[in-house]
Design a protein around this motif. Structure first.
Motif, PDB file in Angstrom:
ATOM      1  N   ASP A 154       0.810  -1.221   0.000  1.00 31.73           N
ATOM      2  CA  ASP A 154       0.000   0.000   0.000  1.00 31.73           C
ATOM      3  C   ASP A 154       0.840   1.267   0.000  1.00 31.73           C
ATOM      4  OD1 ASP A 154      -2.234  -1.587   0.064  1.00 31.73           O
ATOM      5  OD2 ASP A 154      -2.501  -1.463   2.234  1.00 31.73           O
ATOM      6  N   GLY A 155       2.085   1.172   0.433  1.00 28.84           N
ATOM      7  CA  GLY A 155       2.943   2.350   0.509  1.00 28.84           C
ATOM      8  C   GLY A 155       3.974   2.408  -0.598  1.00 28.84           C
ATOM      9  N   GLU A 156       5.036   1.646  -0.448  1.00 27.40           N
ATOM     10  CA  GLU A 156       6.172   1.722  -1.373  1.00 27.40           C
ATOM     11  C   GLU A 156       5.800   1.318  -2.792  1.00 27.40           C
ATOM     12  OE1 GLU A 156      10.752  -0.013  -1.636  1.00 27.40           O
ATOM     13  OE2 GLU A 156       9.599  -0.093   0.238  1.00 27.40           O
ATOM     14  N   MET A 157       5.057   0.206  -2.936  1.00 33.24           N
ATOM     15  CA  MET A 157       4.721  -0.245  -4.285  1.00 33.24           C
ATOM     16  C   MET A 157       3.772   0.716  -4.990  1.00 33.24           C
ATOM     17  SD  MET A 157       6.547  -2.739  -5.136  1.00 33.24           S
ATOM     18  CE  MET A 157       5.773  -2.723  -6.739  1.00 33.24           C
ATOM     19  N   LYS A 158       2.852   1.321  -4.259  1.00 40.29           N
ATOM     20  CA  LYS A 158       1.967   2.307  -4.884  1.00 40.29           C
ATOM     21  C   LYS A 158       2.743   3.542  -5.324  1.00 40.29           C
ATOM     22  CE  LYS A 158      -2.611   1.205  -3.078  1.00 40.29           C
ATOM     23  NZ  LYS A 158      -3.787   1.701  -2.323  1.00 40.29           N
ATOM     24  N   THR A 159       3.726   3.940  -4.519  1.00 37.79           N
ATOM     25  CA  THR A 159       4.566   5.079  -4.903  1.00 37.79           C
ATOM     26  C   THR A 159       5.356   4.769  -6.162  1.00 37.79           C
ATOM     27  OG1 THR A 159       4.755   5.755  -2.578  1.00 37.79           O
ATOM     28  CG2 THR A 159       6.388   6.620  -4.116  1.00 37.79           C
ATOM     29  N   ILE A 160       5.907   3.560  -6.226  1.00 39.26           N
ATOM     30  CA  ILE A 160       6.671   3.162  -7.414  1.00 39.26           C
ATOM     31  C   ILE A 160       5.766   3.144  -8.641  1.00 39.26           C
ATOM     32  CG2 ILE A 160       7.862   1.215  -8.494  1.00 39.26           C
ATOM     33  CD1 ILE A 160       9.085   0.569  -5.781  1.00 39.26           C
ATOM     34  N   SER A 161       4.572   2.596  -8.490  1.00 36.08           N
ATOM     35  CA  SER A 161       3.644   2.557  -9.626  1.00 36.08           C
ATOM     36  C   SER A 161       3.275   3.968 -10.083  1.00 36.08           C
ATOM     37  CB  SER A 161       2.382   1.781  -9.232  1.00 36.08           C
ATOM     38  OG  SER A 161       2.695   0.440  -8.892  1.00 36.08           O
ATOM     39  N   LYS A 162       3.081   4.866  -9.135  1.00 32.32           N
ATOM     40  CA  LYS A 162       2.745   6.251  -9.482  1.00 32.32           C
ATOM     41  C   LYS A 162       3.891   6.920 -10.238  1.00 32.32           C
ATOM     42  CE  LYS A 162       1.658  10.708  -7.347  1.00 32.32           C
ATOM     43  NZ  LYS A 162       1.464  11.422  -6.051  1.00 32.32           N
ATOM     44  N   GLU A 163       5.125   6.753  -9.733  1.00 31.85           N
ATOM     45  CA  GLU A 163       6.275   7.380 -10.384  1.00 31.85           C
ATOM     46  C   GLU A 163       6.549   6.757 -11.748  1.00 31.85           C
ATOM     47  OE1 GLU A 163       7.738  10.053  -9.373  1.00 31.85           O
ATOM     48  OE2 GLU A 163       6.547  10.142  -7.530  1.00 31.85           O
ATOM     49  N   ARG A 164       6.296   5.471 -11.894  1.00 35.31           N
ATOM     50  CA  ARG A 164       6.467   4.849 -13.210  1.00 35.31           C
ATOM     51  C   ARG A 164       5.430   5.378 -14.199  1.00 35.31           C
ATOM     52  NH1 ARG A 164       6.937  -1.547 -12.688  1.00 35.31           N
ATOM     53  NH2 ARG A 164       7.147  -1.297 -14.961  1.00 35.31           N
ATOM     54  N   GLY A 165       4.222   5.654 -13.698  1.00 35.55           N
ATOM     55  CA  GLY A 165       3.212   6.264 -14.565  1.00 35.55           C
ATOM     56  C   GLY A 165       3.616   7.652 -15.023  1.00 35.55           C
TER      57      GLY A 165
END
Length: 373
Positions: A154-165
């Motif tokens: 919910d934290g780190e992986m969502k941030t990574i997905s957002k930055e990759r977008g």
């Protein structure tokens, strides 16, 4: 009447709309294969692939672990909802605890003075202890394993997905600028259109390209740093996994201790049975009505098998044979005869005033010349 409207920046709105249209066009042309696209470097691709694999397997591990801890999917959904609304989860009785309550109630109805009723109550109390151990294990496993993994998702992986977008958006903008530069370069030397010379259009396109390239490079570095951080996260996940294993070891040990204690208590409630020693191992002996015992010369041994007393043989008792009375007056050489009908495991033995059944595994036939009383 005054109406307060939000302050819209029309210029920025139009610019953003233009950028969105440009991205859609670029993406469509890439799907159709009519234009080139900027490829990420190999290192970045490896990091992105590892992130996708980590996310996928972590989600599966969390789901599977929760399924083991809480098999009922309805209860899992209910707990998830209570977590989201930040309320305390309802306390439920486990299947073991339901079984325990029914056993204790049944034992009380059957009567505590009856052996079966007492055993039911004992087992029910043990099942209650197992249920409490299960509750403790579920709570501990959630704290030390599933919650940290879910927090990572919910934290780190969502941030990574957002930055990759965001990076993908910057990449589309960069490729769109490259196409505009290429188009403007092809128009150099032609007549101006709409009062703007091709040279001015080309210079503006190159400036937009430099800005888009800088933004893409900056976002690429940010995303790489986040992807590199997955290695640190996996080291943390390893510690959580060790904690989960320790919780399991503790849980199964507690359950084993409870069951061993129950087994001892049930054994104390049973009537003692005669024991024989065969090949250095204790086994249940024959029924008490056929076990060897001491008697006077006028008494007879009660056995469930007939005796063929006309065929006495002299045998030597092996050292491993133990009987449950004082054997100081008995020799290791005794007389035996076959039971009638013949029993595959026992023979009928006599020595002085001692009579009873003797296991065949502990007798050795003797010739007359070997007899030494």
């Amino acid at each position: 009447m005054n109406i307060n409207l939000p302050n819209f920046n029309v210029k920025n709105l139009v610019k953003e709309a233009g950028s969105t249209i440009s991205r859609v066009v670029q993406l469509t042309e890439e799907k159709l294969g009519t234009t080139e696209r900027t490829e990420y470097d190999l290192h970045f691709q490896n990091l992105a692939e590892r992130a996708d694999v980590t996310k996928s397997w972590t989600e599966k591990i969390v789901r599977d672990t929760e399924s083991v801890l809480i098999p009922n999917p309805q209860n899992r959904v209910e707990d998830f909802i209570f977590e989201k609304i930040e309320k305390t989860k309802p306390k439920r009785l486990s299947n073991l605890e339901h079984l325990a309550l029914d056993m204790i109630e049944a034992g009380g109805d059957f009567g505590q003075d009856m052996a079966y009723g007492q055993a039911l109550i004992k087992v029910g109390q043990a099942e209650q202890k197992l249920g409490q151990c299960e509750h403790d294990f579920i709570a501990t496993s959630g704290i030390c394993f599933t919650q940290p993994l879910r927090k990572f998702l919910d934290g780190e992986m969502k941030t990574i997905s957002k930055e990759r977008g965001i990076l993908e958006t910057k990449r589309l903008d960069l490729d769109a600028c490259k196409n505009r530069v290429k188009k403007a370069r092809s128009m150099l030397g032609q007549q101006s259109k709409d009062g703007i010379s091709p040279e001015v259009v080309f210079e503006q396109a190159e400036r937009d390209l430099r800005v888009a390239q800088a933004e893409f490079d900056r976002q690429s570095e940010i995303t790489k740093l986040l992807l590199d951080g997955i290695s640190t996260s996996q080291a943390s996940h390893l510690r959580h996994l060790h904690a989960f294993v320790q919780a399991q070891v503790r849980y199964y040990k507690q359950c084993g201790d409870v069951m061993e204690q129950l087994q001892r208590e049930l054994a104390k409630m049973q009537h003692p049975k005669p024991r024989l020693r065969i090949n250095s191992e204790d086994v249940d002996g024959p029924p008490s009505s056929v076990s060897m015992h001491s008697c006077d010369s006028d008494s007879t041994t009660t056995v469930g098998l007939g005796l063929d007393s006309d065929n006495d043989n002299i045998v030597h008792l092996l050292e491993d044979f133990n009987i449950d009375f004082d054997t100081s007056a008995i020799s290791t050489v005794i007389f035996v005869t076959e039971c009638s009908p013949v029993n595959e495991d026992y023979m009928y033995g006599k020595q002085g005033l001692m009579k009873g059944l003797v296991p065949r595994a502990f007798v050795e036939m003797l010739d007359e010349q070997d007899i030494a009383f």
